[in-house]
Design a protein around this motif. Structure first.
Motif, mmCIF file in Angstrom:
data_model
loop_
_atom_site.group_PDB
_atom_site.id
_atom_site.type_symbol
_atom_site.label_atom_id
_atom_site.label_comp_id
_atom_site.label_asym_id
_atom_site.label_seq_id
_atom_site.Cartn_x
_atom_site.Cartn_y
_atom_site.Cartn_z
ATOM 1 N N GLY A 104 0.858 -1.146 0.043
ATOM 2 C CA GLY A 104 -0.052 -0.101 0.000
ATOM 3 C C GLY A 104 0.682 1.362 -0.077
ATOM 4 O O GLY A 104 0.415 2.267 -0.229
ATOM 5 N N GLY A 105 2.175 1.124 0.308
ATOM 6 C CA GLY A 105 2.936 2.288 0.421
ATOM 7 C C GLY A 105 2.684 2.848 1.549
ATOM 8 O O GLY A 105 3.234 4.218 1.811
ATOM 9 N N ALA A 106 1.869 2.592 2.665
ATOM 10 C CA ALA A 106 1.557 3.579 3.903
ATOM 11 C C ALA A 106 2.821 3.502 4.975
ATOM 12 O O ALA A 106 4.008 2.849 4.847
ATOM 13 N N GLN A 107 2.686 4.505 5.755
ATOM 14 C CA GLN A 107 3.817 4.899 6.636
ATOM 15 C C GLN A 107 3.581 4.232 8.111
ATOM 16 O O GLN A 107 4.426 4.003 8.950
ATOM 17 N N SER A 108 2.319 4.226 8.423
ATOM 18 C CA SER A 108 1.800 3.687 9.540
ATOM 19 C C SER A 108 0.533 2.839 9.520
ATOM 20 O O SER A 108 0.167 2.913 8.405
ATOM 21 N N VAL A 109 0.172 2.112 10.411
ATOM 22 C CA VAL A 109 -1.098 1.392 10.730
ATOM 23 C C VAL A 109 -1.703 1.881 11.585
ATOM 24 O O VAL A 109 -1.237 2.276 12.838
ATOM 25 N N LYS A 110 -3.140 1.813 11.673
ATOM 26 C CA LYS A 110 -4.096 2.042 12.803
ATOM 27 C C LYS A 110 -4.843 0.935 13.245
ATOM 28 O O LYS A 110 -5.345 0.053 12.397
ATOM 29 N N LEU A 111 -5.222 0.619 14.472
ATOM 30 C CA LEU A 111 -5.925 -0.414 14.837
ATOM 31 C C LEU A 111 -6.881 -0.069 16.072
ATOM 32 O O LEU A 111 -6.467 0.772 16.800
ATOM 33 N N GLU A 112 -8.135 -0.665 16.101
ATOM 34 C CA GLU A 112 -9.102 -0.233 17.058
ATOM 35 C C GLU A 112 -8.905 -1.191 18.256
ATOM 36 O O GLU A 112 -8.507 -2.477 18.184
ATOM 37 N N GLY A 113 -9.062 -0.602 19.510
ATOM 38 C CA GLY A 113 -9.103 -1.213 20.673
ATOM 39 C C GLY A 113 -7.971 -0.925 21.793
ATOM 40 O O GLY A 113 -7.111 -0.215 21.291
ATOM 41 N N GLY A 114 -8.375 -1.017 23.102
ATOM 42 C CA GLY A 114 -7.490 -0.397 24.018
ATOM 43 C C GLY A 114 -6.626 -1.609 24.752
ATOM 44 O O GLY A 114 -5.771 -2.448 24.034
ATOM 45 N N ALA A 140 4.444 -2.641 16.414
ATOM 46 C CA ALA A 140 5.273 -1.675 16.584
ATOM 47 C C ALA A 140 7.010 -2.214 16.757
ATOM 48 O O ALA A 140 7.845 -1.991 16.438
ATOM 49 N N ARG A 141 6.859 -3.499 17.455
ATOM 50 C CA ARG A 141 8.147 -4.413 17.537
ATOM 51 C C ARG A 141 8.871 -4.459 16.328
ATOM 52 O O ARG A 141 10.086 -4.604 16.134
ATOM 53 N N VAL A 142 8.035 -4.688 15.096
ATOM 54 C CA VAL A 142 8.796 -4.862 13.951
ATOM 55 C C VAL A 142 9.173 -3.662 13.084
ATOM 56 O O VAL A 142 9.401 -3.591 12.318
ATOM 57 N N GLY A 143 8.999 -2.729 13.724
ATOM 58 C CA GLY A 143 9.328 -1.196 13.387
ATOM 59 C C GLY A 143 8.281 -0.430 12.484
ATOM 60 O O GLY A 143 8.466 0.526 11.744
ATOM 61 N N ILE A 144 6.963 -0.845 12.621
ATOM 62 C CA ILE A 144 6.111 -0.528 11.965
ATOM 63 C C ILE A 144 5.167 0.922 12.925
ATOM 64 O O ILE A 144 4.735 0.240 14.062
ATOM 65 N N PRO A 145 5.253 2.111 12.776
ATOM 66 C CA PRO A 145 4.686 2.946 13.375
ATOM 67 C C PRO A 145 2.995 2.655 13.656
ATOM 68 O O PRO A 145 2.344 2.299 12.513
ATOM 69 N N VAL A 146 2.603 2.717 14.768
ATOM 70 C CA VAL A 146 1.065 2.261 15.083
ATOM 71 C C VAL A 146 0.330 3.654 15.714
ATOM 72 O O VAL A 146 0.918 4.115 16.399
ATOM 73 N N VAL A 147 -0.768 3.648 15.032
ATOM 74 C CA VAL A 147 -1.810 4.736 15.871
ATOM 75 C C VAL A 147 -2.928 3.739 16.487
ATOM 76 O O VAL A 147 -3.425 2.892 15.710
ATOM 77 N N GLY A 148 -3.296 3.831 17.639
ATOM 78 C CA GLY A 148 -4.319 3.219 18.429
ATOM 79 C C GLY A 148 -5.866 4.213 18.175
ATOM 80 O O GLY A 148 -5.772 4.945 17.380
ATOM 81 N N HIS A 149 -6.683 3.405 18.647
ATOM 82 C CA HIS A 149 -8.192 4.113 18.366
ATOM 83 C C HIS A 149 -9.016 3.490 19.570
ATOM 84 O O HIS A 149 -9.334 2.246 19.617
#
Ligand code: KIV
Length: 278
Positions: A130-140, A151-160
């Motif tokens: 997809g060429g994205a720089q981060s991913v987002k996923l839902e949940g606390g 995050a451990r494999v180096g992919i920036p993550v946004v929570g929700h």
């Protein structure tokens, strides 16, 4: 002859081809994280090349390819039917329409819940295809482990957290979230797991303010008041292209009405033979 019979041509979806040159011309998650405490950061969703271009031309450099794709583009009532292939297809289109913006791909329902391994594999697909720089996923608390794995494999993550549309049917639906302690616990779990930002969807404004003060990562508000570090809106809501916008989503234009009027004018011009003219 079917296109797949032509030499060298297949029916496979074409993956995103990274542009030549230094990839760090895109704004990094680290650079975005450093904006905390400064002026609020505008973020918008986009799902295709032209609207991603409009956003970047407008100076918006943090773009979310939301799974709201299902509602506002694909005609579903919910986000749950949206698939990885659909999200990859649209993420790649947004990537092609931008050169500098940081693209966040939303992980669709079913792409991260089963196991850490599957979540990481799918997150990697968003980066590579997809060429994205981060991913987002839902949940606390209950998805913090997945945030950590990605995050451990180096992919920036946004929570929700707050209203989480993929599971809205389980709890109080789309109602404003007011359980301060639970929200704080969720937000801290996502932060501790390594996310660099977190969406607060329809969270009480005072609680959103407290979370913004307490967290070191950026809070991204949607329907959660003005105290967050960033704000996100769905493109089709803010441009007036979706009839079922939530009440908090200000419509900054009525593009849907303008499009219908232009199409009406075109149709009557053809019928009256005033278009095309000599
Ligand atoms: O899918 C989406 O557009 C989102 C935003 C509403 C935050 O998750």
């Amino acid at each position: 002859m079917a296109s797949s019979d032509l030499p060298g041509i297949t029916n496979d979806a074409r993956p995103y081809e990274p542009a030549k040159g230094p990839s760090l011309r895109r704004i990094t998650a680290g650079a975005i994280k450093r904006r905390k405490g400064n002026a609020p950061v505008p973020m918008v969703t986009a799902y295709d090349t032209p609207f991603a271009q409009f956003a970047e031309e407008a100076g918006i450099d943090w773009i979310l390819v939301g799974d709201s794709l299902g509602n506002v583009v694909l005609g579903y009532d919910e986000t749950t039917p949206v698939t990885m292939e659909q999200m990859l297809h649209h993420t790649a289109a947004v990537t092609r329409g931008t050169s500098r913006a940081h693209i966040v791909a939303d992980m669709p329902f079913g792409s991260y819940q089963v196991s850490d391994e599957e979540a990481v594999r799918n997150a990697i697909r968003f980066i590579k295809e997809g060429g994205a720089q981060s991913v987002k996923l839902e949940g606390g608390v209950y998805e913090a482990q997945r945030v950590r794995a990605i995050a451990r494999v180096g992919i920036p993550v946004v929570g929700h957290i707050g209203v989480t549309p993929q599971t809205a049917g389980l709890g109080p639906g789309y109602k404003k979230r007011t359980h301060r302690d639970r929200l704080l616990e969720d937000a801290l779990a996502v932060q501790d797991a390594g996310a660099y930002a977190i969406v607060l969807e329809v969270v009480d404004g005072e609680i959103a303010r407290e979370l913004t003060d307490k967290l070191s990562i950026l809070t991204i508000g949607i329907g959660s008041g003005g105290a967050c570090d960033a704000q996100v809106l769905v493109m089709h809501d803010l441009l007036g292209m979706y009839p079922h916008s939530p009440p908090f989503a200000k419509r900054f234009a009525e593009i849907g009405q303008a499009a219908t009027q232009a199409l009406r004018d075109y149709a009557s011009s053809v019928r009256e033979r005033s278009f095309p003219n000599a």
